[in-house]
Design an enzyme around this catalytic site. Structure first.
Site, PDB file in Angstrom:
ATOM      1  N   GLY A  42       1.977  -2.878   3.422  1.00 11.22           N
ATOM      2  CA  GLY A  42       2.623  -1.601   3.725  1.00 11.22           C
ATOM      3  C   GLY A  42       3.360  -1.017   2.557  1.00 11.22           C
ATOM      4  O   GLY A  42       3.328  -1.512   1.468  1.00 11.22           O
ATOM      5  N   THR A  51       0.814  -1.229   0.000  1.00 12.42           N
ATOM      6  CA  THR A  51       0.000   0.000   0.000  1.00 12.42           C
ATOM      7  C   THR A  51       0.842   1.273   0.000  1.00 12.42           C
ATOM      8  O   THR A  51       0.399   2.321  -0.480  1.00 12.42           O
ATOM      9  CB  THR A  51      -0.939   0.023   1.222  1.00 12.42           C
ATOM     10  OG1 THR A  51      -0.152  -0.114   2.418  1.00 12.42           O
ATOM     11  CG2 THR A  51      -1.940  -1.119   1.145  1.00 12.42           C
ATOM     12  N   CYS A  52       2.078   1.188   0.525  1.00 11.02           N
ATOM     13  CA  CYS A  52       2.929   2.383   0.543  1.00 11.02           C
ATOM     14  C   CYS A  52       3.206   2.872  -0.862  1.00 11.02           C
ATOM     15  O   CYS A  52       3.311   4.081  -1.104  1.00 11.02           O
ATOM     16  CB  CYS A  52       4.260   2.075   1.223  1.00 11.02           C
ATOM     17  SG  CYS A  52       4.102   1.666   2.955  1.00 11.02           S
ATOM     18  N   PHE A  53       3.375   1.929  -1.776  1.00  9.55           N
ATOM     19  CA  PHE A  53       3.782   2.268  -3.135  1.00  9.55           C
ATOM     20  C   PHE A  53       2.639   2.105  -4.129  1.00  9.55           C
ATOM     21  O   PHE A  53       2.849   2.150  -5.336  1.00  9.55           O
ATOM     22  CB  PHE A  53       4.967   1.386  -3.550  1.00  9.55           C
ATOM     23  CG  PHE A  53       6.086   1.396  -2.551  1.00  9.55           C
ATOM     24  CD1 PHE A  53       6.894   2.507  -2.412  1.00  9.55           C
ATOM     25  CD2 PHE A  53       6.303   0.298  -1.721  1.00  9.55           C
ATOM     26  CE1 PHE A  53       7.922   2.531  -1.483  1.00  9.55           C
ATOM     27  CE2 PHE A  53       7.330   0.313  -0.791  1.00  9.55           C
ATOM     28  CZ  PHE A  53       8.137   1.433  -0.655  1.00  9.55           C
TER      29      PHE A  53
END
EC number: 2.3.2.26
Length: 819
Positions: A819, A784-786
Site C-alpha cells: 500500500g 505502492t502508494c509511494f
C-alpha cells in the site's frame, strides 16, 4: 395617421427604421453644400434650417424659439425610429434635405397616464432647478420623492412588458436626460440632488413592492443614464462607472425579448461594447510588450467587455439578426454594428500578435518562463472576446479560426495553463485545433476535484466477492458522499491500503464487469480489450443497475486518473456523445454484420430487385436459444428489400442492432456517469469534446511496449546509488523480461498496470528503489502508494533474477504490495 408603440406619429416612408440599405449611404457630406432644411413634426410641423455640422441641441434651440417650449420640456427628436442625442451632429445621423423628423410629445398615450403626468412634473421641477428658479432644498426633496414614486408605481405592475413600457416613459419623457443635466449643473446642490435620485434606480430603497424582477426591468433607464453620463462626464466619473457596473450585473440575468425592448438594449449596449473594446485593444498593445503585467491588468476590461457583448449577441439572435451581413444591415444599426466590426478586426489582429509573441516562449526552459506562464491561461479569456464578437457577422468565425490555426502551438500551450474556474467550453468545440493533451486537460476540468480534507469514503472488499460487494458500496452511495472525500480501499485479510490499492481496485472492478461471463458487455471479435453493451444483458435481473454502477466507476476512474485497461467500442462512444452510428462505425463491433451490410449496398441492382435475398424490413433476434422477429419500421414484414430502399434498410438495421436494442443499458450508464459530473447536461458535451481515440488513451493508457530507458529516467534511489552493482543487475534483469513480465513488475511496484500515454513521465510521481535491510533470501516488497520498491541487496544477478521471476507471475504479484 399611424402611431407606433410609443405614440409617435409615423410619416413618410422611412420613419419606422425600415429604409433600404441604399438610403443609409446618402450622407449629407456627400453634397457640395452642407446647408439643410428639414421638417420636425409633432402636433404642428416646424421647418428647420441648419448646417450638417450643427448639433441636435441647436435644433432643440430653434424649436424653443419657434414654440416657446423650454428645451428640457420638449421631449426627444426621432429620425428613422432612432432617438437623436443632444451633442451629436446632423451629419452623424445622416439627416438629408427634406427629411422628416419626429418630436415625441408627452402625455400622448393613454397607456400609463399617471406615469406621464409624474414625468412631466419631474422634468418641470428639474428645469426650474437648472434655471435657478426654485429653492434647492424643497425642490430637491420633490425630485427625490417623485423618482421614488415612479419606481414604486413600476414595481406594482404585474408583467414584465408593462413594467418595461412604464419605465420607457421615464426615458422618452426626458426625465433621465433632465436628471443628467441637473447632475452637471453648476448651481450649488443640483449635482447632489441628481445623484441621490439616480442612485434610487441603482440601489432601490428597501420595500416589499420593489422586487428583484421589477428592479431588473429598469435596465433601459440605467442604460440611458450610462449613455448620457458618458457624453456629459468623463469615463472615470464615479457615478458613470457605478451605473455601468450596475447595468452589467443586471444584464447577466436579463432575458431579452423581441421588439422594442431588444432594440433599445441593442442600440445602447453597442456604445459600451465599443468603448470597452477600444480599452481592450489598447491593453493588448501593452500585452505584446509586457505579457504578465499587461494581461493581468487587462482582465477587468475584458470581463466588462464580454459582460456587455454577450447580451448584445443574445439580443441580436433573439431578433433573428444573426449572423449579420454588413452590406444588409438595417439602417438603424449601421453606425453601431459597423463600428463593432472594425473593433473586432483590430482586436483579432492584436490577439494574433500576442500569440505570435507567446510562441517564441513556448519551448524555453521552465526556470526562465515560470513567472510569465502563470498568466498565460488568462489569455484564453481574452481570446474568448473576439470569438464571441465573431458570432455577430457572417464569415467572422472563419477569421478567428484562421488565427487559431496559424497559432496552434501557442493556443495549445495556453490551454494547458488554463484554470478550472474558467469557462472554456467554446474551445472544446474546436477539436481540430487542439491536441489530445489540450482536450484531456479541458474535459478533466469538467469533472469534480478530489477533496483532500481528511474525510474518506471507505470500502472493505472481499476479493472473492469483488464485483458484488463493490456494486453494493458504489451503487447505493449518495453522490455527495462519493465526492465528499477520498475513496479509501482495503481488501479483507490484507494489510495493504492507500492509493495503490485503490488503483488496483479500479482495474479489477472494470475487468470483472466486462467479463463475458457476467453477460453485461460484449468484446469486439478482433480486440478483446474493447467492449460494447450486450443487448441480451437482461438475463441478469440487476443488469440496468449494474450499468448505472459502471457509469459511476468509469467517471471516478477518470477523476482519480487511473488507466483501467479497457476500451469502449465506437458504437458505445458515439451514443454517449449523442451522435449517429453509421456503417463504418460498426466495423470493429461486428465485422460479419458490417460485411453483410456492405454487400447489400454494393449488390447488383437487378439481382437485388429480383428478391434474391428474400429480405424484408425486419430483424431476427436470437436470445436464450429462442428466436423472435422485430420490425425495423411499421409494417416492415411486408416491405421487401430492393435497390431503392436498401440504404434505408441498412440504416434502420444498424440503428436497431447497435442503438435501439441497448438504449436502456446506455441510458443507465450515462445516468451513473452524469451523476458524478453533477450536471446531466454535461454528459454529451463531455464525450463530444473528445475524439474516440482520446477516450481510449484516458481509459487504457499507452499501447506501446514499456521502455526500460524511460523507466530508468523516472526512477530515484534511497539508500543506494544507480551505479551500485545490485542496481545494475536489477535493470539488466528488467531488460531481459518480456513486455508482459515488465507490466506485472510495474503493477507489483506501483499498482499501475497501464501507463499513461506520456509513459512514466505521466505518472503522478517518480518511482523509487529503496535499500531493503531484509535478508537477500527474502523477496522484494513494495509500497505502492509511494511508488517504492524495497530491494534486498542480492549477492548475484542470478539470485535477483530468481526473485524477480517469482513476483512477475501475475497470479501472485498482488500479494506483496504493502500500500
Amino acid at each position: 395617421m399611424k402611431r407606433d408603440a410609443t405614440g409617435r406619429v409615423l410619416t413618410g416612408n422611412n420613419q419606422s427604421g425600415s429604409c433600404s440599405s441604399s438610403d443609409s449611404t446618402k450622407y449629407v457630406g456627400s453634397s457640395s453644400s452642407k446647408s439643410l432644411h428639414f421638417f420636425v413634426r409633432n402636433s404642428n410641423t416646424n421647418v428647420i434650417h441648419a448646417n450638417a455640422d450643427d448639433t441636435v441641441e441647436s435644433v432643440h434651440e430653434q424649436i424653443r424659439k419657434k414654440t416657446k417650449i423650454p428645451v428640457l420640456e420638449q421631449g426627444c427628436i426621432y429620425y428613422r425610429g432612432k432617438k437623436l442625442e443632444m451633442d451629436k451632429t446632423l451629419e452623424y445621423y445622416s439627416i438629408q434635405k427634406d427629411a422628416q423628423l419626429q418630436l415625441v410629445a408627452r402625455v400622448r398615450s393613454i397607456k400609463h397616464p399617471k406615469a406621464w403626468q409624474l414625468v412631466n412634473k419631474l422634468v418641470s421641477t428639474i428645469g426650474c432647478l437648472c434655471r435657478g428658479e426654485r429653492k434647492s432644498v424643497r425642490a430637491n426633496k420633490i425630485v427625490f420623492d417623485d423618482v421614488q414614486l415612479f419606481i414604486n408605481m413600476s414595481s406594482k405592475l404585474n408583467d414584465g412588458a408593462s413594467s418595461f413600457s412604464h419605465n420607457q416613459i421615464f426615458v422618452s419623457g426626458g426625465a433621465a436626460a433632465a436628471l443628467v443635466t441637473l447632475f452637471v449643473s453648476p448651481i450649488t446642490g443640483n449635482k447632489e440632488c441628481a445623484e441621490e435620485a439616480i442612485q434610487l434606480f441603482l440601489h432601490p430603497l428597501s420595500s416589499d413592492t420593489v422586487t428583484t424582477e421589477s428592479h431588473t426591468h429598469s435596465v433601459s433607464i440605467i442604460l440611458e443614464f450610462c449613455k448620457l453620463l458618458s457624453d456629459k462626464t468623463s469615463q472615470e466619473n464615479l457615478l458613470y462607472t457605478t451605473c455601468r457596473n450596475t447595468l452589467k450585473k443586471m444584464l447577466e440575468t436579463l432575458q431579452l425579448v423581441h421588439g422594442d425592448k431588444g432594440t433599445v438594449v441593442i442600440q445602447g449596449l453597442s456604445l459600451f461594447v465599443s468603448e470597452l473594446g477600444r480599452k481592450v485593444i489598447k491593453g493588448l498593445d501593452s500585452c505584446i510588450r509586457s505579457q504578465q503585467i499587461a494581461v493581468t491588468s487587462l482582465l477587468g476590461d475584458v470581463r466588462d467587455f464580454v459582460s456587455f457583448l454577450t447580451p448584445l449577441c443574445s439580443g441580436l439572435g433573439m431578433m433573428n439578426l444573426l449572423p449579420i451581413c454588413l452590406t444588409d444591415l438595417l439602417p438603424c444599426y449601421v453606425m453601431e454594428l459597423g463600428t463593432l466590426h472594425v473593433i473586432f478586426l483590430e482586436m483579432l489582429g492584436k490577439i494574433d500578435k500576442c500569440l505570435e509573441e507567446l510562441e517564441t516562449w513556448v519551448d524555453r526552459s521552465k526556470e526562465k518562463i515560470d513567472s510569465l506562464r502563470s498568466g498565460w491561461g488568462q489569455y484564453l479569456f481574452i481570446l474568448k472576446a473576439p470569438n464571441t464578437l465573431s458570432e455577430i457577422y457572417k464569415g467572422a468565425e472563419e477569421n478567428v479560426l484562421s488565427v487559431l490555426r496559424s497559432r496552434q502551438v501557442a493556443f495549445n500551450a495556453l490551454i494547458l495553463h488554463s484554470r478550472r474556474s474558467d469557462d472554456h467550453r467554446w474551445i472544446l468545440e474546436q477539436k481540430d485545433l487542439t491536441s489530445f493533451e489540450s482536450r484531456r486537460h479541458l474535459t478533466m476540468m469538467l469533472l469534480p476535484e478530489v477533496k483532500d480534507d481528511g474525510r474518506m469514503f471507505e470500502m472493505l472488499i472481499d476479493r472473492k466477492r469483488l464485483l458484488a460487494e463493490s456494486f453494493a458500496y458504489i451503487s447505493k452511495a449518495d453522490v455527495k458522499n462519493l465526492l465528499g472525500g477520498r475513496l479509501f480501499m482495503e481488501f479483507k485479510n490484507e494489510e495493504a491500503t492507500g492509493p495503490g490499492v485503490l488503483r488496483e481496485w479500479f482495474c479489477s472492478v472494470c475487468q470483472a464487469i466486462c467479463n463475458p461471463q457476467n453477460a453485461l458487455f460484449v468484446a469486439c471479435p478482433d480486440d478483446s480489450r474493447r467492449f460494447f453493451p450486450n443487448a441480451a444483458s437482461d438475463v441478469n435481473s440487476l443488469h440496468l443497475k449494474y450499468f448505472h454502477f459502471f457509469g459511476r466507476v468509469i467517471v471516478l476512474s477518470l477523476v482519480y486518473k487511473v488507466q483501467v485497461g479497457i476500451l469502449f467500442d465506437r458504437t458505445f462512444f458515439l451514443q454517449l456523445a449523442g451522435k449517429t452510428v453509421s456503417l463504418e462505425d460498426v466495423r470493429d463491433a461486428d465485422p460479419l454484420f458490417y460485411s453483410s451490410c456492405k454487400k447489400i449496398l454494393e449488390m447488383d441492382t437487378e439481382l437485388l430487385d429480383s428478391d434474391a435475398l428474400g429480405l424484408t424490413f425486419v430483424r431476427e433476434i436470437e436470445k436464450l436459444g429462442s428466436r423472435k422477429i422485430e420490425e425495423l419500421r411499421p409494417g416492415g414484414d411486408s416491405i421487401a428489400l430492393n435497390s431503392k430502399n436498401r440504404k434505408e434498410y441498412v440504416n434502420l438495421l444498424i440503428h436497431h442492432r447497435f442503438v435501439t436494442s441497448v438504449s436502456h443499458q446506455v441510458q443507465n450508464f450515462a445516468k451513473g456517469f452524469s451523476e458524478v459530473l453533477s450536471d446531466i447536461s454535461l454528459l454529451p458535451f463531455f464525450f463530444r469534446s473528445l475524439e474516440h481515440e482520446d477516450l481510449d488513451r484516458m481509459l487504457h493508457g499507452s499501447d506501446r511496449a514499456i521502455c526500460v530507458e524511460d523507466w530508468k529516467a523516472h526512477t530515484g534511489y534511497n539508500g543506494c546509488k544507480k551505479t551500485d552493482s545490485h542496481i545494475n543487475w536489477f535493470w539488466k534483469n528488467v531488460e531481459g523480461m518480456s513486455d508482459e513480465q515488465r507490466r506485472v513488475l510495474l503493477f507489483f511496484w506501483t499498482s499501475v498496470k497501464y501507463l499513461p500515454v506520456e509513459g512514466f513521465g505521466g505518472l503522478q510521481s517518480r518511482l523509487y528503489i529503496h535499500k531493503s535491510l531484509n535478508s537477500p533470501k527474502r523477496l522484494p516488497s513494495a509500497h505502492t502508494c509511494f511508488y517504492q520498491l524495497c530491494l534486498p541487496r542480492y549477492r548475484s544477478k542470478a539470485m535477483m533474477q530468481k526473485s524477480l521471476q517469482i513476483i512477475t507471475q501475475e497470479h501472485v504479484s498482488c500479494s506483496f504490495g504493502m500500500g
